[in-house]
Design an enzyme around this catalytic site. Sequence first.
Site, PDB file in Angstrom:
ATOM      1  N   HIS A 249      -9.656  -4.838  10.757  1.00  0.00           N
ATOM      2  CA  HIS A 249     -10.411  -4.861   9.498  1.00  0.00           C
ATOM      3  C   HIS A 249     -11.766  -4.173   9.635  1.00  0.00           C
ATOM      4  CE1 HIS A 249      -7.445  -7.871   8.400  1.00  0.00           C
ATOM      5  NE2 HIS A 249      -7.881  -7.876   7.164  1.00  0.00           N
TER       6      HIS A 249
ATOM      7  N   GLU B 281       0.817  -1.223   0.000  1.00  0.00           N
ATOM      8  CA  GLU B 281       0.000   0.000   0.000  1.00  0.00           C
ATOM      9  C   GLU B 281       0.845   1.264   0.000  1.00  0.00           C
ATOM     10  OE1 GLU B 281      -0.495  -2.431   2.313  1.00  0.00           O
ATOM     11  OE2 GLU B 281      -2.439  -3.289   1.744  1.00  0.00           O
TER      12      GLU B 281
END
Lengths: 329, 326
Positions: B127, B58
């Site tokens: 998450h 990322e």
Amino acid sequence: MTKPRTEGANLPADKLAELYRTMRLIRDFEESMIKFQKAGELPGPVHLCIGQEAVATGICDHLDDTDYIASTHRGHGHFIAKGGDPALMMAEVFGRVDGICQGKGGSMHAADFSKGILGANGIVAGGVGLATGAAYACQLAGKGQVSVVFFGDGAAAQGVISEALNVASLWKLPLLLVCENNGYSEFSPYNTVNAGEIADRGAAFKVPSIQVDGNDMVTMWRTARTAVERARAGEGPTLIEAQTYRHRGHVEYEDTFLTKPYRSEEEVEAWKAKDPLPRFRDYLVSGELVPSEDLDAIDADTASIIRNAADFARNSPWPEPGDALKHMF
Amino acid sequence: MARKRLMHAIHEAFVEEMERDERVVIFGEDVEISLFGDTAGLADRFGQMRVRNTPICENVMTGMAAGAAAAGYRPVCHLMFGNFIYTGFDAIANQVSKLRYMTAGQIKLPLVYFAVYGGGRSASAQHSDVMYPALMNLGGIKVAVPGTPADAKGLLKSAIRDDSPVVFLITGGRTGAAGEVPDGEHLVPLGEADIKHEGTDVTLVAMSGMVAPALVAAQELAKEGVSVELVDPRCVVPLDEDAILRSVCKTGRLVIVDEARDMCSAASHISAIAADKAFESLKAPIRRVTVPDVAIPYAPVLEKHILPNKDTIAEAVRAVVNYRKQ
């Protein structure tokens, strides 16, 4: 990693003179910065690249406006070598409305997108993702453009370098990763922050890598040519570690806050003896490649460009305070 | 109109925009196989150059989106789960949100960061976060948080066409939710709220995954004789302040539902705006229904305890409607 041979010169005289001119222009710009910083004319910090000019010059000579570079906090040389207007950058560093970023960015954010200059960067390794993305765009466009990221040996410790090497190699991106190894990560010596050689790291990702004398103009130019040709041909990225040295400090006013030196006088003097600019000049003159009168004329010309740039910057007004609210979207 | 699931509506938006403009490209982890179904089949249709699997990286991906946008493309950087925005946050916060400003508007950055976020699935703390409060504070980045399939499609198409960076967030608990989606070209402007339920007694602001329980609460409260106006801002940047204030001035009461942790949430920001600009209209204190300042836990019973739901929303509305100054 491979070590290059220093090849003999068979570059045409006008090309050699052009390379000298770019180096000289960068040097003059940077020396003017020392003066203006001391005189209190610059609102913010400047990180000067005196001693490193051959790297920017050798790389950018192979690039067009349609190619991209992403630069560093030590970015004046890259901006000029890529064809940026020194007067517009000078006015920017002065914080004035006629600056390339209208006084919004300063030295650390000078950018000229019309020339493919994605900007200097205040974040160490901050340009890596930008240049990798631009390389992806170049590949998509399929017109043979290339993208270059300059970064220092300090940035080499950032994880994003590994990520970029990995994806650029997998995708065969037209990317040059150019490490300007000047021996210091801000104030920390290379050996205290980097394990091993930077140029060795490319091999892990199957990226052709080379360690070169970044103070040797001709070697730098030839190394860049090979890498740019590879990239334009769709053969993928190259990692170039250019070993060089900054004559000035990390940041221009560091003497005002550092309590002790972090490098020896002897070391600085030893590297000044390897200064790429007089070295290249000697090479041109002693090899009878470019007459010294021609180089003198270039010196006079670049000095005049920088004088005019300074006049332009000083005479430019400050931005309107309300302009602080513009350009967010 | 046709009834579609939210991820199907998003898939349609991707297809339509990639058909419309060949500069639109999508890259991210596993976008070819597509974890959520939103990008499924796109690589076959548009080729692997335009729909490209990346390594898990990322940090460079978020920067690549900026570089590709600066070089003329309209990338969608698919970050999978919203929490992974944090691992790519440097480029988002230090480059993307500032690049246009720092360079005095020299460039546009037409890029979209796409991610699925939020709790309710026992996906646990790493998450399930709600990250738009952090993004709201950056400036320079638009943030779309649709709550229905129609809004998701219309906002995503607008986000892809927008010349500014947009973070597009879909709540994980709603990806399978179905709703009516208009046929043909359907665009929802970024920064325009929608009144999901009209009413006169209390303004209920809810966004993204909170729209559905808020709507249920509004319908149940109607049976009790409480008339709720449900305002869905649909974007938290730009925030449609006018629509919210108009409704507050009409009802005189405000409840805000936000799946974010309370501190510096969208709810607290909207609350501050209402207190500043609609103080004279308020008949009761503003109430926020948010998540307490804890990480999102794993066990369903724990997670359920902290996430807003139709009952906690309705309770807050009742408290505001029944408020009497002492």
